[in-house]
Structure formats: structure tokens, C-alpha cells
Design a protein around this motif. Sequence first.
Motif, PDB file in Angstrom:
ATOM      1  N   HIS A   1       8.478   0.129 -19.907  1.00 25.62           N
ATOM      2  CA  HIS A   1       8.331   0.856 -21.168  1.00 25.62           C
ATOM      3  C   HIS A   1       6.860   1.006 -21.548  1.00 25.62           C
ATOM      4  O   HIS A   1       6.442   2.063 -22.031  1.00 25.62           O
ATOM      5  CB  HIS A   1       9.117   0.147 -22.278  1.00 25.62           C
ATOM      6  N   ILE A   2       6.088  -0.041 -21.328  1.00 22.12           N
ATOM      7  CA  ILE A   2       4.643   0.035 -21.588  1.00 22.12           C
ATOM      8  C   ILE A   2       4.006   1.034 -20.627  1.00 22.12           C
ATOM      9  O   ILE A   2       3.182   1.852 -21.034  1.00 22.12           O
ATOM     10  CB  ILE A   2       3.983  -1.353 -21.464  1.00 22.12           C
ATOM     11  N   GLU A   3       4.399   0.974 -19.360  1.00 27.75           N
ATOM     12  CA  GLU A   3       3.845   1.912 -18.373  1.00 27.75           C
ATOM     13  C   GLU A   3       4.199   3.354 -18.724  1.00 27.75           C
ATOM     14  O   GLU A   3       3.377   4.259 -18.536  1.00 27.75           O
ATOM     15  CB  GLU A   3       4.327   1.551 -16.976  1.00 27.75           C
ATOM     16  N   ALA A   4       5.406   3.578 -19.258  1.00 21.70           N
ATOM     17  CA  ALA A   4       5.786   4.928 -19.688  1.00 21.70           C
ATOM     18  C   ALA A   4       4.896   5.390 -20.836  1.00 21.70           C
ATOM     19  O   ALA A   4       4.454   6.548 -20.857  1.00 21.70           O
ATOM     20  CB  ALA A   4       7.261   4.960 -20.095  1.00 21.70           C
ATOM     21  N   LEU A   5       4.617   4.502 -21.771  1.00 26.30           N
ATOM     22  CA  LEU A   5       3.738   4.840 -22.887  1.00 26.30           C
ATOM     23  C   LEU A   5       2.314   5.122 -22.406  1.00 26.30           C
ATOM     24  O   LEU A   5       1.678   6.087 -22.839  1.00 26.30           O
ATOM     25  CB  LEU A   5       3.737   3.713 -23.915  1.00 26.30           C
ATOM     26  N   VAL A   6       1.834   4.314 -21.482  1.00 25.86           N
ATOM     27  CA  VAL A   6       0.497   4.534 -20.909  1.00 25.86           C
ATOM     28  C   VAL A   6       0.465   5.877 -20.173  1.00 25.86           C
ATOM     29  O   VAL A   6      -0.491   6.650 -20.302  1.00 25.86           O
ATOM     30  CB  VAL A   6       0.100   3.371 -19.968  1.00 25.86           C
ATOM     31  N   GLY A   7       1.515   6.171 -19.420  1.00 20.79           N
ATOM     32  CA  GLY A   7       1.601   7.457 -18.709  1.00 20.79           C
ATOM     33  C   GLY A   7       1.576   8.630 -19.672  1.00 20.79           C
ATOM     34  O   GLY A   7       0.882   9.622 -19.450  1.00 20.79           O
TER      35      GLY A   7
ATOM     36  N   ILE B   1      -0.022  -6.083 -19.510  1.00 22.89           N
ATOM     37  CA  ILE B   1      -0.342  -5.261 -18.327  1.00 22.89           C
ATOM     38  C   ILE B   1      -1.209  -6.048 -17.355  1.00 22.89           C
ATOM     39  O   ILE B   1      -1.032  -5.971 -16.138  1.00 22.89           O
ATOM     40  CB  ILE B   1      -1.042  -3.948 -18.757  1.00 22.89           C
ATOM     41  N   THR B   2      -2.151  -6.835 -17.864  1.00 23.57           N
ATOM     42  CA  THR B   2      -3.023  -7.650 -17.009  1.00 23.57           C
ATOM     43  C   THR B   2      -2.213  -8.682 -16.244  1.00 23.57           C
ATOM     44  O   THR B   2      -2.400  -8.854 -15.029  1.00 23.57           O
ATOM     45  CB  THR B   2      -4.109  -8.342 -17.859  1.00 23.57           C
TER      46      THR B   2
END
Length: 116
Positions: A93-99, A29-30
Motif C-alpha cells: 500500500h505504501i509502494e502504491a502511494l509512492v508510485g 520502506i527502509t
Amino acid sequence: MINFHPTGNCPIRDVLSRLGDKWSMLVLITLNANGTMRFSDIHKSIEDVSQRMLTVTLRTLEADGLVERKIYAEVPPRVEYHLTEVGRSLIPHIEALVGWALDNMTVILENRKVNQ
């Protein structure tokens, strides 16, 4: 019934063991948020990761083809990291999990209090 036995090649176990550690998703993410970064800048962005753990995480992500390392022949040597195409394809996919985590954090924290 689908079985997920530990023997053989289980892509779910393999991928989750690499990405499910404490630092990999934060590094991805960074790098997505900031683009190409030097080691010291990644370390500053994720303050509580040790230099050793960041090194291990970056090497693992590089070995999996999610991050690319570029070394410049300068004095002192300069090393930069950026996401590969495969790494960038993982970001939604990571952003969906974070959301999902953000949307459900209150309920999760309340359930933790009740079940302590």
C-alpha cells in the motif's frame, strides 16, 4: 452519508495520524528494503532524521505492531529492528502511494507554481 467525527474510535484518523507523520513511512520502506537493521544503520539510511525523532518513530511503530525490536544480551547491547508480518502487509500500500506520487509529481509541482 458516512461521517468521520473526531469522537469515538475512528480507524481512519487513528491510522493516518500514526503513519502520516514525517518519518514513519520512510522507516517502514527502509526496513523493507534492507531487512533487519540496527538503529545506527537506520539513522544513516535516513540522514535528516534526528536520533530522538527516530527513537520516537520506532517506538510508535513497535507499539502498533508494525516493527519488532530485538535486544541481544551482549556488551555493548545490540538492538535490531525488523518489520513484523503486519508491517510487511502494509508495504504494498505504501509502494502504491509512492508510485502514485512519482507518476503525478510533475503535475503536482506545476499546480503548486500556478497557485502560489
